[in-house]
Motif scaffolding. Structure first.
Motif, PDB file in Angstrom:
ATOM      1  N   THR A 119      25.968  27.541  38.587  1.00 63.93           N
ATOM      2  CA  THR A 119      25.855  27.544  37.069  1.00 63.93           C
ATOM      3  C   THR A 119      26.196  29.000  36.598  1.00 63.93           C
ATOM      4  O   THR A 119      26.274  29.995  37.362  1.00 63.93           O
ATOM      5  N   ASN A 120      26.675  28.800  35.325  1.00 58.22           N
ATOM      6  CA  ASN A 120      27.186  29.781  34.381  1.00 58.22           C
ATOM      7  C   ASN A 120      26.145  29.986  33.167  1.00 58.22           C
ATOM      8  O   ASN A 120      26.357  30.657  32.169  1.00 58.22           O
ATOM      9  N   ASN A 121      25.176  28.889  32.950  1.00 61.71           N
ATOM     10  CA  ASN A 121      24.297  28.976  31.671  1.00 61.71           C
ATOM     11  C   ASN A 121      22.898  28.679  32.059  1.00 61.71           C
ATOM     12  O   ASN A 121      22.727  27.796  32.572  1.00 61.71           O
ATOM     13  N   ASP A 122      22.257  29.821  31.707  1.00 64.91           N
ATOM     14  CA  ASP A 122      20.684  29.865  32.235  1.00 64.91           C
ATOM     15  C   ASP A 122      20.031  28.903  31.530  1.00 64.91           C
ATOM     16  O   ASP A 122      18.990  28.315  32.266  1.00 64.91           O
ATOM     17  N   MET A 123      20.477  28.388  30.366  1.00 68.61           N
ATOM     18  CA  MET A 123      19.579  27.325  29.639  1.00 68.61           C
ATOM     19  C   MET A 123      19.697  25.962  30.183  1.00 68.61           C
ATOM     20  O   MET A 123      18.841  25.255  30.306  1.00 68.61           O
ATOM     21  N   MET A 124      20.975  25.570  30.301  1.00 69.67           N
ATOM     22  CA  MET A 124      21.186  24.292  30.993  1.00 69.67           C
ATOM     23  C   MET A 124      20.616  24.249  32.314  1.00 69.67           C
ATOM     24  O   MET A 124      19.910  23.168  32.742  1.00 69.67           O
ATOM     25  N   HIS A 159      25.751  19.317  38.899  1.00 69.88           N
ATOM     26  CA  HIS A 159      26.327  20.221  37.748  1.00 69.88           C
ATOM     27  C   HIS A 159      24.796  20.495  36.909  1.00 69.88           C
ATOM     28  O   HIS A 159      23.761  19.585  37.036  1.00 69.88           O
ATOM     29  N   HIS A 160      24.891  21.517  36.409  1.00 69.36           N
ATOM     30  CA  HIS A 160      23.603  22.234  35.491  1.00 69.36           C
ATOM     31  C   HIS A 160      23.416  21.484  34.505  1.00 69.36           C
ATOM     32  O   HIS A 160      22.048  21.565  33.848  1.00 69.36           O
TER      33      HIS A 160
END
Length: 177
Positions: free
Chosen positions: A12-17, A67-68
């Motif tokens: 992941t590169n997106n904490d919210m997702m 995937h996130h």
């Protein structure tokens, strides 16, 4: 190898997702006697590198690479996946979208012909059910990397796939050998 454990491995590169994805994972029913863990991989060099890192950091027999931005909505998802693997020890990898034949250009992503997924954009949702394969195991030569479930460990080909594409099809071919 812990035969009663499932690891969810998420690059992941997106904490919210990532957080939303984990919220859905926490709602899943675990088969009796099973444990689950979520392994977050941040700043991976590639999808294959991240997935190898996750694979090597757990003793879980069952690994689910996702995937996130994939949210599992069926509470009985884990029970069904593990039941399928136990009933079919010859299956090494499963997914939810796939292709039943080899394509000469390897561009499977827009030509999947088996499987089912619900997809949503900002305005509306879609139910993509291909080839009437709802709730059925169907043999595929390639699977979409949005989610891949394994019961055996095979190295992801970091030596060949150093980016974010084709890792999924490559892994399916590795399992087929």
């Amino acid at each position: 190898m812990n035969e009663k454990k499932v690891a969810f491995i998420i690059c992941t590169n997106n904490d919210m997702m990532y957080s939303e994805c984990v919220t859905y994972l926490q709602r899943l029913e675990l088969p009796e006697g099973f444990d689950a863990e979520v392994i977050q991989i941040k700043e991976a060099k590639s999808m294959t590198a991240g997935y190898n890192e996750g694979m090597h950091s757990t003793d879980a027999k069952y690994k689910i690479y996702l995937h996130h931005d994939l949210f599992i909505i069926r509470a009985d998802f884990l029970k069904r996946v593990i039941e399928a693997f136990v009933e079919h020890p010859e299956i090494g990898i499963m997914g939810i979208l796939g292709m039943d034949r080899i394509l000469s250009d390897a561009n499977y992503w827009n030509q999947w012909n088996v499987g089912q997924v619900y997809a949503f954009d900002v305005m509306k949702g879609y139910n993509i059910s291909l080839d009437g394969t709802k709730d059925v195991l169907v043999e595929a030569v390639a699977l979409d990397g949005m989610i891949l479930m394994t019961q055996y460990d095979l190295e992801w080909r970091e030596d060949v796939f150093t980016g974010w594409d084709f890792y999924d099809v490559s892994q399916c071919f590795e399992f087929a050998q």
